[in-house]
Design an enzyme around this catalytic site. Structure first.
Site, PDB file in Angstrom:
ATOM      1  N   THR A  16       3.022   3.409   6.593  1.00  0.00           N
ATOM      2  CA  THR A  16       4.493   3.368   6.500  1.00  0.00           C
ATOM      3  C   THR A  16       5.057   4.088   7.735  1.00  0.00           C
ATOM      4  O   THR A  16       5.161   3.485   8.786  1.00  0.00           O
ATOM      5  CB  THR A  16       5.006   4.001   5.184  1.00  0.00           C
ATOM      6  OG1 THR A  16       4.492   5.326   5.056  1.00  0.00           O
ATOM      7  CG2 THR A  16       4.616   3.171   3.990  1.00  0.00           C
ATOM      8  N   LYS A  73      -3.454   6.376   4.444  1.00  0.00           N
ATOM      9  CA  LYS A  73      -2.115   6.449   5.027  1.00  0.00           C
ATOM     10  C   LYS A  73      -1.428   7.691   4.491  1.00  0.00           C
ATOM     11  O   LYS A  73      -1.724   8.131   3.377  1.00  0.00           O
ATOM     12  CB  LYS A  73      -1.305   5.178   4.755  1.00  0.00           C
ATOM     13  CG  LYS A  73      -0.964   4.829   3.333  1.00  0.00           C
ATOM     14  CD  LYS A  73       0.230   5.482   2.722  1.00  0.00           C
ATOM     15  CE  LYS A  73       1.452   5.434   3.591  1.00  0.00           C
ATOM     16  NZ  LYS A  73       2.589   6.105   2.865  1.00  0.00           N
ATOM     17  N   THR A 117       2.151  10.831  -1.160  1.00  0.00           N
ATOM     18  CA  THR A 117       2.436   9.422  -0.988  1.00  0.00           C
ATOM     19  C   THR A 117       1.382   8.936  -0.035  1.00  0.00           C
ATOM     20  O   THR A 117       1.582   8.607   1.109  1.00  0.00           O
ATOM     21  CB  THR A 117       3.807   9.099  -0.442  1.00  0.00           C
ATOM     22  OG1 THR A 117       4.080   7.752  -0.796  1.00  0.00           O
ATOM     23  CG2 THR A 117       3.975   9.208   1.012  1.00  0.00           C
ATOM     24  N   GLU A 127       5.000  13.607   8.864  1.00  0.00           N
ATOM     25  CA  GLU A 127       6.202  13.068   9.487  1.00  0.00           C
ATOM     26  C   GLU A 127       6.791  14.045  10.504  1.00  0.00           C
ATOM     27  O   GLU A 127       7.143  15.168  10.170  1.00  0.00           O
ATOM     28  CB  GLU A 127       7.230  12.693   8.416  1.00  0.00           C
ATOM     29  CG  GLU A 127       6.812  11.414   7.720  1.00  0.00           C
ATOM     30  CD  GLU A 127       7.692  11.038   6.547  1.00  0.00           C
ATOM     31  OE1 GLU A 127       7.642   9.870   6.147  1.00  0.00           O
ATOM     32  OE2 GLU A 127       8.413  11.908   6.026  1.00  0.00           O
ATOM     33  N   ASN A 162      13.481  11.352   7.890  1.00  0.00           N
ATOM     34  CA  ASN A 162      13.778  11.328   6.467  1.00  0.00           C
ATOM     35  C   ASN A 162      15.252  11.263   6.131  1.00  0.00           C
ATOM     36  O   ASN A 162      15.624  11.018   4.993  1.00  0.00           O
ATOM     37  CB  ASN A 162      13.116  12.515   5.773  1.00  0.00           C
ATOM     38  CG  ASN A 162      11.642  12.266   5.628  1.00  0.00           C
ATOM     39  OD1 ASN A 162      11.244  11.304   4.993  1.00  0.00           O
ATOM     40  ND2 ASN A 162      10.836  13.099   6.254  1.00  0.00           N
ATOM     41  N   SER A 199      17.232   3.112   5.764  1.00  0.00           N
ATOM     42  CA  SER A 199      18.070   2.247   6.597  1.00  0.00           C
ATOM     43  C   SER A 199      17.276   1.702   7.775  1.00  0.00           C
ATOM     44  O   SER A 199      16.121   1.992   7.969  1.00  0.00           O
ATOM     45  CB  SER A 199      19.300   3.006   7.067  1.00  0.00           C
ATOM     46  OG  SER A 199      18.972   4.334   7.407  1.00  0.00           O
TER      47      SER A 199
END
Lengths: 407, 407
Positions: free
Chosen positions: A157, A183, A194, A280, A402, A407
Site C-alpha cells: 500500500t 507489506k 496492518t 510510513e 496520513n 484522497s
C-alpha cells in the site's frame, strides 16, 4: 541441540523458490495504476499456520482465512488484494471475501476451503468486485522469480519498497527453503499490524507443529515492531509448508528442528525489521534492546514502549540525543524498574549509568543518530529478562502520508 | 442534592483572585528570554491536595512536593521553574529541589515543609542554581491580577498560550472562588503528563476531603487528555484551599458540596481541554464521547484510545473523514465491544451505524473537520458506561517542535 545451525541467506530468491510454489501479481483496477491483486499457490495442499490481529474489529477476509487455518488445516492458495481492506463492510464485505475465495478456487480447480483471502488498504469501503473478477483471469501463477516479485509488489500500500527474504537450511541432508514476503507500513503495532506476511517453505511439517513454531516466533518478531501504535483490523501472517523437500516430518524432537525453527525466525525477523524500517515516512530503523528486566516479556514490553514513544521517535528523526525521553518511556512502560539502576546507551555511547546522567559528546551523538540504524540499549539490573523491539522515526512525511491517505 | 448549582465563570480573574493568594513570575536565566521562575503564596497555611505522575521514574521536585502534600498536609507556597525538569538528575537533583524549597521558605519567612516545588522542561540536565538564587530575590508576590498572569506565563514551556480559568460559587451564602492555571503541552497522556496544574481556592475544606475530591475529578479531566501518549516524569496538580472565604468546612455532607465540587471539576476540565487544544503543533481540539460501554471506565478508555491514535489525529489534521481508523482504534482499545453494534458520528454526521458504513457527503464532512473543535461520538450498545476524552490533531509542527526540542 548444541550442534551448529546450517543456514544460508539467499538474497536473490523469493516466495516461489521453495519447491512447488507459484505466484502472480497484476493490476486489476482497485488502485489507479499499481498492482493490486495477487495469488500464491502450492502445487499440493500444504500444512498451514496463521497469526491474526488481536483487534476486536476484524476485517471480513480474516474470517475466511481463519476457517482455512483452523478448520481445513490445509491451504493451497492465498488470494490477496491491496487498495481496499474490506474491513467494516458488514455482511456485504463477508460475502465479497467468500466470493474472492470462490473465484480463486474456481480458477485453480481446487476446493474453496483450501483458499485463504487477505485484503489491505482503506477501511470501510465496499469492495469493487468487478475488477477482482476480471483481474482473476489475468493472474497466471508461475514459479519464475519475477512472478514472486509481482506478488510482493501487488500486496503493497504505502510501502516504499518490497519486502522479501529467503533462507535455506539442511534437514535430513536435504535442502529446505523458507521464504517470506510482507507489506507494512502504517498502523503497525505490536500484536500485529496492518501488515500482511506470507511465508512459504517446502519443509515437511504438520500444521499443529507449524502453528506452535509460528506463534513462538511471532512474539519476538512481528509482535515486536511498532510504527504508530495503531493495531489494524487486517493483520495476518500465514505460513504454507508443502512438504515437497521430502524430509521426515519436523517437530522439536527432530534432530534438525533448530535449523528449521531458526530459518522461520530469521525470515520473520527480517520481514519485521524491514516493515519497521519502511514505516510510513521513516528515515531510520530504531532498534531497542533491553537487558536485565524481570522477564523476557517485560523486556520486550519496555523495548516496545521506548520504540513507540512519539517523543523518542521525533528526537531520533531530529538527531537529538534526548535520553530523558527514553528513560521517561522506560518509566511509564508499566514494567518493574528501579530508577537508580537504569543504564542507557545510544549507539555505543553511555548516556545514563545507574540512573545518573553521564557527560557525553553531542558531536559524537549526532553522528550516531545520523545513521540509518539507531540502536538504543537499556539495562535495568532487576532480573534476567532480555528482548528487542524495532520501530522507526516520526517524520513530517508520516503526517503528510496520513493526513491525506484516502484522497 | 437536586437543587440548582450556583456557578459563575469569571473570565478576567485568575489564581490570585481567591482571597489571600499572591503570586509572581520573572525571568531568572534558565531559559534564554522568557519568564522561567514563579511563586504562588497563600497568606496562611492552606489545606492541600495533589495528584502526581504514575511514571516509575519521577523527577526530584515530586519527592519534595509529595512530602508537603502527604506529610505536612498543609501548603503555603509553591516555587516553580520552567526550562529544566530536574528529572533524572540523581542525588544532585534531589539536593537542588530541596534547595529551591529552602530558598523559597527563607524568602517568605515560613517553614520549609510548607513549600512545594515543581519543575518542567528538559529532562536529565542538572539545574543551574545560581539563576534560581538571584531570581528568587526578584519575585515579589502580590495579589494584583498581573501577578497571576506573570505566574501563568512563567510556568510555560512549548505552550503557545497561557491556561487560566476561574469560577465563583456560593457556599453558606458566601462567595467562594476556585481558580486554576496549567501548562502543557507535549508528553501529555492519561495518568498525568508533562503538565503542571495549580488550583487556588479560598474555600474552607480539610486536606483529606480536598484530596478525595481532586482524585475523583482528575479521572475524568486531567487523566482524560492525551497529546502524544508519553507520560512524563514531572506531572503534578496541586490544589491549595486556604479557607479565607469563611464557609463551614466542606465535605460531601455539606448542603453546598455540589457547588464546590462542580467548581473544582469545571476548573479542572477547562484546564485539561485547554492543554489538549494547545498540544504541541495542534490546530484542533478533538473531543471523543463514548456511550454504551460496559462501564464509565471502559468508555473513557475507548475515548482515550481513539483520541490518542496517530492515524485518527493525522486524519483530523488532514480533514479526512477516515472513520475506519476510528473503528480500528475502538477495536484495539481492549474494551468490550460488539463490532455489529458500533455507531460512529463525526460532528452530527453518522458514518457507521450498527457496524455498517453509512453513505455520507464528503463536502459536509470536510466542513465539519475544518472547525477548530471536532467531536467524535461512538456508541457501543453493550452497557451504560459513558465518558469523554480530549486530544488534538497530529501535525507537521508536532514533528518540528519535538525533533529539535533541546537545541
Amino acid at each position: 541441540m548444541a550442534s551448529t545451525i546450517e543456514m544460508k541467506k539467499l538474497s536473490s530468491k523469493n516466495i516461489v523458490s521453495p519447491k512447488g510454489f507459484t505466484a502472480a501479481g497484476v493490476h486489476c483496477g482497485i488502485k489507479h495504476k499499481k498492482k493490486d491483486l495477487a495469488i500464491l499457490v502450492s502445487d499440493v495442499p500444504a500444512s498451514v499456520a496463521g497469526v491474526f490481529t488481536t483487534n476486536a474489529v476484524q476485517a471480513a477476509p480474516l474470517k475466511v482465512t481463519k476457517e482455512v487455518v483452523y478448520e481445513t488445516k490445509k491451504m493451497q492458495a492465498m488470494i490477496v488484494n491491496s487498495g481496499n481492506a474490506n474491513a467494516c463492510t458488514g455482511k456485504q464485505g463477508l460475502a465479497d471475501a467468500y466470493e474472492m475465495q470462490r473465484l480463486a478456487a474456481l480458477k485453480l480447480g481446487i476446493s474453496e476451503n483450501l483458499v485463504g483471502v487477505a485484503s489491505t488498504g482503506v477501511i470501510g469501503e465496499i469492495m469493487k468486485m468487478e475488477p477482482i473478477q476480471t483481474g482473476m483471469e489475468k493472474l497466471i501463477p508461475d514459479s519464475k522469480l519475477e512472478n514472486g516479485i509481482d506478488f510482493s509488489q501487488a500486496i503493497l500500500t504505502t510501502d516504499t519498497v518490497m519486502k522479501n527474504t529467503t533462507y535455506s537450511t539442511i534437514i535430513d541432508g536435504k535442502e529446505v527453503i523458507v521464504s517470506g514476503t510482507a507489506k507494512g507500513s502504517g498502523m503497525i503495532e505490536p500484536n500485529m499490524a496492518t501488515m500482511l506476511g506470507f511465508i512459504t517453505t517446502d519443509a515437511n511439517i504438520e500444521s499443529d507443529e507449524l502453528q506452535k513454531a509460528l506463534s513462538n516466533v511471532t512474539d519476538c518478531t512481528f509482535n515486536s515492531i511498532t510504527v504508530d501504535g495503531d493495531t489494524s483490523t487486517n493483520d495476518t501472517v500465514v505460513v504454507m509448508a508443502n512438504g515437497l523437500a521430502g524430509n521426515e516430518p519436523l517437530s522439536p524432537a527432530h534432530p534438525d528442528w533448530e535449523n528449521f525453527y531458526t530459518a522461520l525466525r530469521l525470515v520473520s525477523e527480517d520481514l519485521a525489521k524491514s516493515i519497521a524500517r519502511d514505516g510510513e515516512g521513516a528515515t531510520k530503523l530504531i532498534e531497542v534492546e533491553v537487558d536485565g528486566a524481570i522477564s523476557d516479556e517485560e523486556a520486550r514490553k519496555i523495548a516496545k514502549t521506548v520504540v513507540g514513544s512519539p517523543l523518542v521517535k521525533t528526537a531520533v528523526f531530529g538527531c537529538d540525543a534526548n535520553w530523558g525521553r527514553i528513560i521517561a518511556a522506560v518509566g511509564y512502560s508499566g514494567a518493574v524498574v528501579d530508577p537508580d539502576k537504569i543504564t542507557i546507551k545510544i549507539g555505543g555511547a553511555t548516556m545514563v549509568e545507574n540512573g545518573e546522567p553521564i557527560k557525553f559528546s553531542e558531536e559524537v551523538l549526532i553522528e550516531i543518530l545520523k545513521q540509518h540504524e539507531v540502536k538504543i540499549y537499556v539495562s535495568l539490573e532487576v532480573g534476567e529478562g532480555h528482548g528487542f523491539a524495532w520501530g522507526c522515526d516520526l517524520t513530517y512525511d508520516y503526517v503528510q502520508i496520513n493526513a491525506s491517505y484516502r484522497s
